[in-house]
Motif scaffolding. Structure first.
Motif, PDB file in Angstrom:
ATOM      1  N   ARG A  48     -10.777   0.245  -0.747  1.00  9.78           N
ATOM      2  CA  ARG A  48      -9.796  -0.083   0.293  1.00  9.78           C
ATOM      3  C   ARG A  48      -8.419   0.388  -0.183  1.00  9.78           C
ATOM      4  NH1 ARG A  48     -10.069  -3.267   4.537  1.00  9.78           N
ATOM      5  NH2 ARG A  48     -12.039  -4.155   3.812  1.00  9.78           N
ATOM      6  N   ARG A  77      -6.101  11.721   2.842  1.00 15.81           N
ATOM      7  CA  ARG A  77      -6.787  12.521   3.860  1.00 15.81           C
ATOM      8  C   ARG A  77      -6.053  13.836   4.131  1.00 15.81           C
ATOM      9  NH1 ARG A  77     -12.017  12.077   5.421  1.00 15.81           N
ATOM     10  NH2 ARG A  77     -12.640   9.931   5.877  1.00 15.81           N
ATOM     11  N   PRO A 122      -4.190   1.275   0.725  1.00 12.77           N
ATOM     12  CA  PRO A 122      -3.074   1.010   1.641  1.00 12.77           C
ATOM     13  C   PRO A 122      -3.007   2.143   2.667  1.00 12.77           C
ATOM     14  CG  PRO A 122      -2.393   0.761  -0.645  1.00 12.77           C
ATOM     15  CD  PRO A 122      -3.751   1.378  -0.674  1.00 12.77           C
ATOM     16  N   PRO A 123      -2.605   1.858   3.904  1.00  7.76           N
ATOM     17  CA  PRO A 123      -2.583   2.899   4.942  1.00  7.76           C
ATOM     18  C   PRO A 123      -1.836   4.167   4.537  1.00  7.76           C
ATOM     19  CG  PRO A 123      -2.211   0.746   5.936  1.00  7.76           C
ATOM     20  CD  PRO A 123      -2.213   0.541   4.439  1.00  7.76           C
ATOM     21  N   GLU A 124      -0.683   4.004   3.869  1.00  9.83           N
ATOM     22  CA  GLU A 124       0.093   5.183   3.479  1.00  9.83           C
ATOM     23  C   GLU A 124      -0.686   6.057   2.498  1.00  9.83           C
ATOM     24  OE1 GLU A 124       1.077   2.109   3.357  1.00  9.83           O
ATOM     25  OE2 GLU A 124       2.627   1.953   4.899  1.00  9.83           O
ATOM     26  N   THR A 125      -1.350   5.406   1.537  1.00  2.77           N
ATOM     27  CA  THR A 125      -2.146   6.150   0.562  1.00  2.77           C
ATOM     28  C   THR A 125      -3.321   6.827   1.237  1.00  2.77           C
ATOM     29  OG1 THR A 125      -1.545   4.516  -1.128  1.00  2.77           O
ATOM     30  CG2 THR A 125      -3.400   5.966  -1.620  1.00  2.77           C
ATOM     31  N   TYR A 126      -3.942   6.121   2.158  1.00  2.00           N
ATOM     32  CA  TYR A 126      -5.093   6.663   2.884  1.00  2.00           C
ATOM     33  C   TYR A 126      -4.706   7.912   3.673  1.00  2.00           C
ATOM     34  CZ  TYR A 126      -8.676   6.932   6.547  1.00  2.00           C
ATOM     35  OH  TYR A 126      -9.654   7.361   7.412  1.00  2.00           O
ATOM     36  N   VAL A 127      -3.591   7.844   4.391  1.00  2.00           N
ATOM     37  CA  VAL A 127      -3.144   8.981   5.187  1.00  2.00           C
ATOM     38  C   VAL A 127      -2.856  10.185   4.303  1.00  2.00           C
ATOM     39  CG1 VAL A 127      -1.257   9.854   6.622  1.00  2.00           C
ATOM     40  CG2 VAL A 127      -2.252   7.617   7.109  1.00  2.00           C
ATOM     41  N   GLU A 128      -2.154   9.965   3.183  1.00  2.00           N
ATOM     42  CA  GLU A 128      -1.806  11.077   2.293  1.00  2.00           C
ATOM     43  C   GLU A 128      -3.039  11.664   1.620  1.00  2.00           C
ATOM     44  OE1 GLU A 128       0.701  13.866   0.469  1.00  2.00           O
ATOM     45  OE2 GLU A 128       0.862  12.589   2.249  1.00  2.00           O
TER      46      GLU A 128
END
Length: 220
Positions: free
Chosen positions: A184, A194, A186-192
């Motif tokens: 899991r 991807r 954090p959204p910011e890490t996930y976006v970067e």
């Protein structure tokens, strides 16, 4: 040298390293009991503990107390010099096989014993993980957690590997893919993550693996 490259645990026999860690066992850490194989009184206490353990004096759902029983088995063997003498010292009804199985659990690497203490690996499953050595025991332990393996499945995999099967094949036959791990972010890490994977035309898992390898290399 990493823990994986060491087949045997390095902490003193009977030392409650895991059981005394509040991060693992919470308030129960203060009640952790150690056994010294070089102290006759402590060996006597270990023998009594093993006798109660073998006689069902510890509930199967109490992982911490079962690890204490495993520590007592290991210390008793070291203290008296043999499995046979340890079984005799522990009292009637305690078998050599029982002591050997649980002493092996105590000899598992700390990283695995921590997962037993916190309940993610059942002690009865840990007995079968302990039948393997080196890297294979880690792979089976993590597959047990990630794949939700039953004790029966863990036992079957350990038996297959000891009969010559490859650990990857044995685990795959149980429906678990080694190396698959959900994380899991954090959204910011996930976006970067991807975005960079897309720009590099690679899978996100490749970037994660590279980052983890770099982190582990720096920690050695």
């Amino acid at each position: 040298m990493t823990e994986e490259s060491r087949a045997d645990r390095q902490s003193p026999i009977g030392e409650p390293v895991v059981r005394s860690d509040p991060a693992v066992t919470g308030d129960r850490a203060a009640d952790a009991v150690g056994f010294d194989p070089n102290d006759p009184d402590s060996v006597g206490e270990a023998a009594e503990t093993v006798g109660r353990f073998a006689g069902g004096g510890v509930g199967d759902d109490d992982n911490v107390l079962m690890l204490r029983g495993a520590a007592a088995c290991a210390a008793l063997v070291r203290g008296v010099g043999s499995y046979k003498e340890a079984a005799e010292r522990a009292g009637e009804g305690v078998s050599v096989a029982f002591i050997r199985k649980w002493a092996r659990v105590h000899d598992l690497p700390q990283a695995i014993r921590r997962q037993v203490a916190n309940g993610r690996i059942a002690p009865s499953a840990a007995k079968h993980v302990a039948r393997l050595g080196g890297r294979d025991r880690y792979l089976l332990a993590w597959a047990t957690i990630d794949g939700g393996l039953t004790v029966r499945e863990v036992r079957a995999i350990a038996s297959a590997v000891n009969d010559g099967a490859d650990i990857d094949d044995a685990v795959r036959d149980a429906g678990v893919e080694l190396g698959r791990l959900q994380v899991r972010l954090p959204p910011e890490t996930y976006v970067e993550l991807r975005r960079r994977a897309s720009m590099g035309t690679v899978e996100p898992g490749t970037l994660v693996a590279d980052a983890v390898d770099e982190y582990l290399a720096d920690d050695r």
